[in-house]
Design a protein around this motif. Structure first.
Motif, PDB file in Angstrom:
ATOM      1  N   MET B   1      -9.598   0.284 -30.781  1.00  0.00           N
ATOM      2  CA  MET B   1     -10.257   0.842 -29.703  1.00  0.00           C
ATOM      3  C   MET B   1      -9.285   0.783 -28.275  1.00  0.00           C
ATOM      4  SD  MET B   1     -12.933   2.583 -29.594  1.00  0.00           S
ATOM      5  CE  MET B   1     -14.109   1.958 -31.048  1.00  0.00           C
ATOM      6  N   ASN B   2      -8.429   0.057 -28.276  1.00  0.00           N
ATOM      7  CA  ASN B   2      -7.641  -0.128 -27.239  1.00  0.00           C
ATOM      8  C   ASN B   2      -8.196  -0.458 -25.791  1.00  0.00           C
ATOM      9  OD1 ASN B   2      -7.659   2.488 -25.801  1.00  0.00           O
ATOM     10  ND2 ASN B   2      -6.583   3.340 -27.479  1.00  0.00           N
ATOM     11  N   ASN B   3      -7.948   0.236 -24.806  1.00  0.00           N
ATOM     12  CA  ASN B   3      -8.521  -0.170 -23.508  1.00  0.00           C
ATOM     13  C   ASN B   3      -9.941   0.616 -23.060  1.00  0.00           C
ATOM     14  OD1 ASN B   3      -7.947   2.264 -22.440  1.00  0.00           O
ATOM     15  ND2 ASN B   3      -6.037   1.807 -21.988  1.00  0.00           N
ATOM     16  N   ILE B   4     -10.405   1.513 -24.118  1.00  0.00           N
ATOM     17  CA  ILE B   4     -11.634   2.348 -23.659  1.00  0.00           C
ATOM     18  C   ILE B   4     -12.822   1.453 -23.311  1.00  0.00           C
ATOM     19  CG2 ILE B   4     -12.732   2.834 -25.800  1.00  0.00           C
ATOM     20  CD1 ILE B   4     -11.888   5.967 -24.291  1.00  0.00           C
ATOM     21  N   ARG B   5     -13.048   0.473 -23.913  1.00  0.00           N
ATOM     22  CA  ARG B   5     -14.163  -0.300 -23.896  1.00  0.00           C
ATOM     23  C   ARG B   5     -14.042  -1.298 -22.554  1.00  0.00           C
ATOM     24  NH1 ARG B   5     -17.758  -2.998 -27.927  1.00  0.00           N
ATOM     25  NH2 ARG B   5     -16.758  -1.805 -29.391  1.00  0.00           N
ATOM     26  N   LEU B   6     -12.730  -1.858 -22.349  1.00  0.00           N
ATOM     27  CA  LEU B   6     -12.474  -2.579 -21.124  1.00  0.00           C
ATOM     28  C   LEU B   6     -12.704  -1.616 -19.931  1.00  0.00           C
ATOM     29  CD1 LEU B   6     -11.407  -5.317 -20.567  1.00  0.00           C
ATOM     30  CD2 LEU B   6      -9.031  -4.343 -20.613  1.00  0.00           C
ATOM     31  N   ILE B   7     -12.027  -0.681 -19.836  1.00  0.00           N
ATOM     32  CA  ILE B   7     -12.411   0.129 -18.674  1.00  0.00           C
ATOM     33  C   ILE B   7     -13.882   0.490 -18.415  1.00  0.00           C
ATOM     34  CG2 ILE B   7     -11.979   2.517 -17.573  1.00  0.00           C
ATOM     35  CD1 ILE B   7      -9.358   2.426 -18.988  1.00  0.00           C
ATOM     36  N   GLU B   8     -14.682   0.776 -19.500  1.00  0.00           N
ATOM     37  CA  GLU B   8     -16.014   0.847 -19.128  1.00  0.00           C
ATOM     38  C   GLU B   8     -16.694  -0.201 -18.802  1.00  0.00           C
ATOM     39  OE1 GLU B   8     -18.444   3.613 -21.630  1.00  0.00           O
ATOM     40  OE2 GLU B   8     -19.724   2.120 -21.889  1.00  0.00           O
ATOM     41  N   GLN B   9     -16.327  -1.447 -19.312  1.00  0.00           N
ATOM     42  CA  GLN B   9     -16.935  -2.577 -18.927  1.00  0.00           C
ATOM     43  C   GLN B   9     -16.936  -3.023 -17.288  1.00  0.00           C
ATOM     44  OE1 GLN B   9     -15.540  -5.259 -21.988  1.00  0.00           O
ATOM     45  NE2 GLN B   9     -17.460  -5.265 -22.797  1.00  0.00           N
ATOM     46  N   TYR B  10     -15.298  -2.641 -17.012  1.00  0.00           N
ATOM     47  CA  TYR B  10     -15.013  -2.820 -15.744  1.00  0.00           C
ATOM     48  C   TYR B  10     -15.955  -1.802 -14.609  1.00  0.00           C
ATOM     49  CZ  TYR B  10     -12.290  -2.536 -11.313  1.00  0.00           C
ATOM     50  OH  TYR B  10     -11.911  -2.801 -10.008  1.00  0.00           O
ATOM     51  N   LEU B  11     -15.948  -0.574 -15.080  1.00  0.00           N
ATOM     52  CA  LEU B  11     -16.538   0.445 -14.337  1.00  0.00           C
ATOM     53  C   LEU B  11     -18.365   0.035 -14.023  1.00  0.00           C
ATOM     54  CD1 LEU B  11     -14.937   3.655 -15.406  1.00  0.00           C
ATOM     55  CD2 LEU B  11     -14.843   2.576 -13.139  1.00  0.00           C
ATOM     56  N   TYR B  12     -18.751  -0.468 -15.208  1.00  0.00           N
ATOM     57  CA  TYR B  12     -20.079  -0.926 -15.358  1.00  0.00           C
ATOM     58  C   TYR B  12     -20.271  -2.320 -14.725  1.00  0.00           C
ATOM     59  CZ  TYR B  12     -22.314   2.921 -17.826  1.00  0.00           C
ATOM     60  OH  TYR B  12     -22.682   4.219 -18.115  1.00  0.00           O
ATOM     61  N   ASN B  13     -19.426  -2.958 -14.578  1.00  0.00           N
ATOM     62  CA  ASN B  13     -19.422  -4.208 -13.760  1.00  0.00           C
ATOM     63  C   ASN B  13     -19.917  -5.074 -14.636  1.00  0.00           C
ATOM     64  OD1 ASN B  13     -18.863  -5.510 -11.436  1.00  0.00           O
ATOM     65  ND2 ASN B  13     -20.173  -4.246 -10.119  1.00  0.00           N
ATOM     66  N   THR B  14     -19.569  -5.021 -16.052  1.00  0.00           N
ATOM     67  CA  THR B  14     -20.118  -6.062 -16.897  1.00  0.00           C
ATOM     68  C   THR B  14     -19.030  -7.078 -17.313  1.00  0.00           C
ATOM     69  OG1 THR B  14     -19.922  -4.486 -18.727  1.00  0.00           O
ATOM     70  CG2 THR B  14     -21.981  -4.853 -17.702  1.00  0.00           C
ATOM     71  N   LEU B  15     -17.929  -7.154 -16.787  1.00  0.00           N
ATOM     72  CA  LEU B  15     -16.984  -8.087 -17.045  1.00  0.00           C
ATOM     73  C   LEU B  15     -17.243  -9.588 -16.315  1.00  0.00           C
ATOM     74  CD1 LEU B  15     -13.527  -5.965 -16.801  1.00  0.00           C
ATOM     75  CD2 LEU B  15     -14.581  -6.814 -18.900  1.00  0.00           C
ATOM     76  N   ALA B  16     -16.742 -10.703 -17.098  1.00  0.00           N
ATOM     77  CA  ALA B  16     -16.913 -11.996 -16.310  1.00  0.00           C
ATOM     78  C   ALA B  16     -15.708 -11.792 -15.038  1.00  0.00           C
ATOM     79  CB  ALA B  16     -16.403 -12.971 -17.293  1.00  0.00           C
ATOM     80  N   PRO B  17     -16.033 -12.559 -14.045  1.00  0.00           N
ATOM     81  CA  PRO B  17     -15.352 -12.604 -12.767  1.00  0.00           C
ATOM     82  C   PRO B  17     -13.559 -12.754 -13.307  1.00  0.00           C
ATOM     83  CG  PRO B  17     -17.190 -13.830 -12.452  1.00  0.00           C
ATOM     84  CD  PRO B  17     -17.341 -13.501 -14.031  1.00  0.00           C
ATOM     85  N   GLY B  18     -13.349 -13.671 -14.197  1.00  0.00           N
ATOM     86  CA  GLY B  18     -12.266 -13.877 -14.547  1.00  0.00           C
ATOM     87  C   GLY B  18     -11.533 -12.811 -15.229  1.00  0.00           C
ATOM     88  N   GLU B  19     -12.142 -12.030 -16.231  1.00  0.00           N
ATOM     89  CA  GLU B  19     -11.678 -10.804 -16.960  1.00  0.00           C
ATOM     90  C   GLU B  19     -11.555  -9.732 -15.965  1.00  0.00           C
ATOM     91  OE1 GLU B  19     -14.067 -11.113 -21.160  1.00  0.00           O
ATOM     92  OE2 GLU B  19     -15.185 -10.659 -19.392  1.00  0.00           O
ATOM     93  N   ARG B  20     -12.536  -9.671 -14.985  1.00  0.00           N
ATOM     94  CA  ARG B  20     -12.511  -8.692 -13.820  1.00  0.00           C
ATOM     95  C   ARG B  20     -11.179  -8.633 -12.988  1.00  0.00           C
ATOM     96  NH1 ARG B  20     -15.773  -4.939 -11.921  1.00  0.00           N
ATOM     97  NH2 ARG B  20     -15.355  -4.170  -9.911  1.00  0.00           N
ATOM     98  N   LEU B  21     -10.815  -9.871 -12.961  1.00  0.00           N
ATOM     99  CA  LEU B  21      -9.496 -10.104 -11.960  1.00  0.00           C
ATOM    100  C   LEU B  21      -8.151  -9.733 -12.933  1.00  0.00           C
ATOM    101  CD1 LEU B  21      -9.567 -11.044  -9.053  1.00  0.00           C
ATOM    102  CD2 LEU B  21      -8.939 -13.353 -10.032  1.00  0.00           C
ATOM    103  N   ALA B  22      -8.427 -10.200 -14.113  1.00  0.00           N
ATOM    104  CA  ALA B  22      -7.247  -9.967 -14.883  1.00  0.00           C
ATOM    105  C   ALA B  22      -6.970  -8.643 -15.099  1.00  0.00           C
ATOM    106  CB  ALA B  22      -7.298 -10.782 -16.133  1.00  0.00           C
TER     107      ALA B  22
END
Lengths: 182, 88
Positions: B1-22
Motif C-alpha cells: 500500500m506504500n504511502n497512500i495510507r500515511l498521506i491520508e492519515q497525515y491529511l486527516y490529522n490522525t498521526l501521532a505527533p512523532g509520526e507526524r514530524l517524521a
C-alpha cells in the motif's frame, strides 16, 4: 485540510428534500426573474445553491441564523453575481447575505472536469466506493454489505486500492498536459 | 500500500505527533513523496467534485419530478408566472 472537509447531504430524507425544494424555489425564481434571468437560469442557479447549502450544513463550524429559504436565496444571489460579473451593483445583499460565501473550489477548471470525466469512464466503481466512503455517512459495515465485500477490512483495503488507482491515473494524465514540475 | 495510507492519515490529522514530524521531514526530503502528496490531494478534490455532481443530478431529477407531477399544478403555475410577464 480543505480538501478533506466532509460534504454530506446531511440527514434530509427524500421527502424533506422535496419539501425544501418547493419551499425555497419561489424566492430564488423571483430573484432571478427580477434580474432578467430565464426559468432555466433560475433552475440551474437553484440547484447549485442547494448543493452548496447541503455542503454548508455538513460543516460543523458554520451556524445559520436565518431560515433555510433566506439562506439559500443568499447563496443564489452570490452565484448570480459570479455568473453575471456586472450584476454586483444591481444586487443588494443584506448584512447576513454578505457573510455567505461560495466555496472557492466550487467551479472546477477545465482540466479537472476532464479528469473527472475520464475517471468516471474508466473507474466508476472505484469512484462510487470512494464517494460513499468519504461523503455518505454510511457505516462501513453496511457499505461492505451493499458493495458486496465480505467484511469491513476488505472495504478499507479496497478503498485504499481505489484511492491509489485514482491518484495514479491523475498523475499520469496530469503529466500529459500540465507542466507540473516547478 | 506504500504511502497512500500515511498521506491520508497525515491529511486527516490522525498521526501521532512523532509520526507526524517524521512524515513532514520525509516530505521535505523526498520529491517523489511530495508528488504523491500533491496528486493525492487532487484525488480527494476530484472525489469531492464527483460528489457535488451526483447531488446536483439528484436535484435535477427532483426538479423533473416536481414539475411533471399534476399535484403541483399551482406551484408550477406560480413559478412559470414569474417568467411570463418578463417577456414583454
Amino acid at each position: 485540510m480543505e480538501v478533506l472537509e466532509k460534504v454530506v447531504e446531511s440527514t434530509y430524507t427524500e421527502k424533506q428534500t422535496g419539501e425544501l425544494y418547493k419551499r425555497a424555489f419561489p424566492r430564488v425564481a423571483a430573484f432571478v426573474s427580477h434580474m432578467g434571468g430565464s426559468f432555466e437560469d433560475a433552475r440551474d442557479i437553484y440547484h447549485d445553491a442547494l448543493v452548496i447549502y447541503f455542503e454548508t450544513l455538513s460543516q460543523n463550524d458554520v451556524e445559520i441564523h436565518t431560515s433555510e429559504e433566506a439562506y439559500i436565496l443568499g447563496i443564489a444571489k452570490h452565484l448570480w453575481i459570479r455568473k453575471n460579473k456586472h450584476a454586483r451593483i444591481n444586487v443588494s445583499l443584506s448584512g447576513l447575505e454578505n457573510t455567505i460565501y461560495i466555496p472557492e473550489d466550487y467551479f472546477p477548471t477545465v482540466e479537472n472536469k476532464r479528469l473527472l470525466r475520464y475517471l468516471k469512464s474508466v473507474g466508476k466503481k472505484c469512484m462510487d466506493l470512494l464517494r460513499a466512503f468519504y461523503y455518505e455517512q454510511i457505516p462501513v459495515k453496511k457499505l461492505a454489505g451493499s458493495l458486496g465485500y465480505s467484511n469491513e477490512h476488505s472495504v478499507s483495503v479496497q478503498k485504499y486500492k481505489c484511492l491509489e488507482k485514482v491518484r495514479e491515473t491523475i498523475k499520469q494524465k496530469s503529466m500529459l498536459y500540465e507542466d507540473f514540475f516547478e | 500500500m506504500n504511502n497512500i495510507r500515511l498521506i491520508e492519515q497525515y491529511l486527516y490529522n490522525t498521526l501521532a505527533p512523532g509520526e507526524r514530524l517524521a512524515f513532514k521531514a520525509r516530505l521535505l526530503l523526498s520529491p517523489s513523496l511530495r508528488m504523491d502528496f500533491y496528486f493525492q490531494k487532487k484525488a480527494y478534490y476530484i472525489i469531492k467534485m464527483y460528489h457535488r455532481e451526483e447531488i446536483k443530478e439528484k436535484m435535477e431529477s427532483l426538479h423533473r419530478q416536481i414539475f411533471s407531477n399534476p399535484d403541483n399544478a399551482v406551484f408550477q403555475r406560480n413559478i412559470y408566472q414569474l417568467f411570463k410577464s418578463k417577456n414583454k
